[in-house]
Motif scaffolding. Structure first.
Motif, PDB file in Angstrom:
ATOM      1  N   ALA A   1       0.831  -1.210   0.000  1.00 55.31           N
ATOM      2  CA  ALA A   1       0.000   0.000   0.000  1.00 55.31           C
ATOM      3  C   ALA A   1       0.865   1.259   0.000  1.00 55.31           C
ATOM      4  N   GLU A   2       1.940   1.257   0.778  1.00 58.09           N
ATOM      5  CA  GLU A   2       2.819   2.420   0.834  1.00 58.09           C
ATOM      6  C   GLU A   2       3.505   2.670  -0.508  1.00 58.09           C
ATOM      7  N   VAL A   3       4.015   1.619  -1.131  1.00 55.52           N
ATOM      8  CA  VAL A   3       4.696   1.782  -2.422  1.00 55.52           C
ATOM      9  C   VAL A   3       3.690   2.151  -3.506  1.00 55.52           C
ATOM     10  N   ARG A   4       2.505   1.591  -3.437  1.00 56.63           N
ATOM     11  CA  ARG A   4       1.454   1.954  -4.398  1.00 56.63           C
ATOM     12  C   ARG A   4       1.155   3.456  -4.300  1.00 56.63           C
ATOM     13  N   GLU A   5       1.047   3.968  -3.085  1.00 58.33           N
ATOM     14  CA  GLU A   5       0.817   5.405  -2.882  1.00 58.33           C
ATOM     15  C   GLU A   5       2.015   6.222  -3.371  1.00 58.33           C
ATOM     16  N   TRP A   6       3.222   5.735  -3.089  1.00 58.52           N
ATOM     17  CA  TRP A   6       4.447   6.397  -3.524  1.00 58.52           C
ATOM     18  C   TRP A   6       4.455   6.545  -5.048  1.00 58.52           C
ATOM     19  N   LEU A   7       4.109   5.462  -5.729  1.00 52.81           N
ATOM     20  CA  LEU A   7       4.074   5.479  -7.192  1.00 52.81           C
ATOM     21  C   LEU A   7       2.968   6.403  -7.711  1.00 52.81           C
ATOM     22  N   ALA A   8       1.835   6.412  -7.034  1.00 48.76           N
ATOM     23  CA  ALA A   8       0.723   7.274  -7.450  1.00 48.76           C
ATOM     24  C   ALA A   8       1.083   8.749  -7.301  1.00 48.76           C
ATOM     25  N   ASP A   9       1.905   9.073  -6.304  1.00 54.43           N
ATOM     26  CA  ASP A   9       2.324  10.463  -6.090  1.00 54.43           C
ATOM     27  C   ASP A   9       3.310  10.942  -7.151  1.00 54.43           C
ATOM     28  N   ASN A  10       3.935  10.002  -7.863  1.00 57.82           N
ATOM     29  CA  ASN A  10       4.892  10.354  -8.898  1.00 57.82           C
ATOM     30  C   ASN A  10       4.124  10.620 -10.189  1.00 57.82           C
ATOM     31  N   THR A  11       3.881  11.878 -10.452  1.00 58.13           N
ATOM     32  CA  THR A  11       3.050  12.249 -11.598  1.00 58.13           C
ATOM     33  C   THR A  11       3.700  11.968 -12.947  1.00 58.13           C
ATOM     34  N   SER A  12       5.016  11.734 -12.958  1.00 55.32           N
ATOM     35  CA  SER A  12       5.693  11.465 -14.235  1.00 55.32           C
ATOM     36  C   SER A  12       5.405  10.047 -14.727  1.00 55.32           C
TER      37      SER A  12
END
Length: 96
Positions: free
Chosen positions: A78-89
């Motif tokens: 869940a944390e990495v999924r959120e991390w990736l979602a925050d990366n708009t690129s």
């Protein structure tokens, strides 16, 4: 480039190091997409090990801004999924 691993420290990496890091990054993205926590932990550990192997440790008493911040090896799906979602690129954890 200065890379920070959360809860651990910083490393300086040459631009050439990022090709190998991107292979690990792709594995992380694939593990997140498939929802495989065990595979994610393995891929994340491999990525962080590679940063430690090819990078040069930035001394703790040095004040340097990080160009890239990576989660620690205990990060959850869940944390990495959120991390990736925050990366708009849309480039995963590692740019390029």
């Amino acid at each position: 480039m200065i890379v920070r691993i959360l809860n651990e420290g910083q490393w300086t990496l040459d631009d050439e190091a990022f090709a190998a890091l991107n292979a690990h990054d792709e594995e992380i993205e694939s593990a997140v997409e498939s929802g495989d926590e065990t595979r994610l932990t393995s891929a994340l550990t491999a990525l962080l090990d590679e940063v430690r192997r090819v990078g040069t440790v930035v001394p703790d008493d040095s004040l340097a801004d990080s160009d890239l911040i990576l989660p620690d090896a205990e990060a959850t799906l869940a944390e990495v999924r959120e991390w990736l979602a925050d990366n708009t690129s849309g480039e995963g954890l590692i740019p390029g």
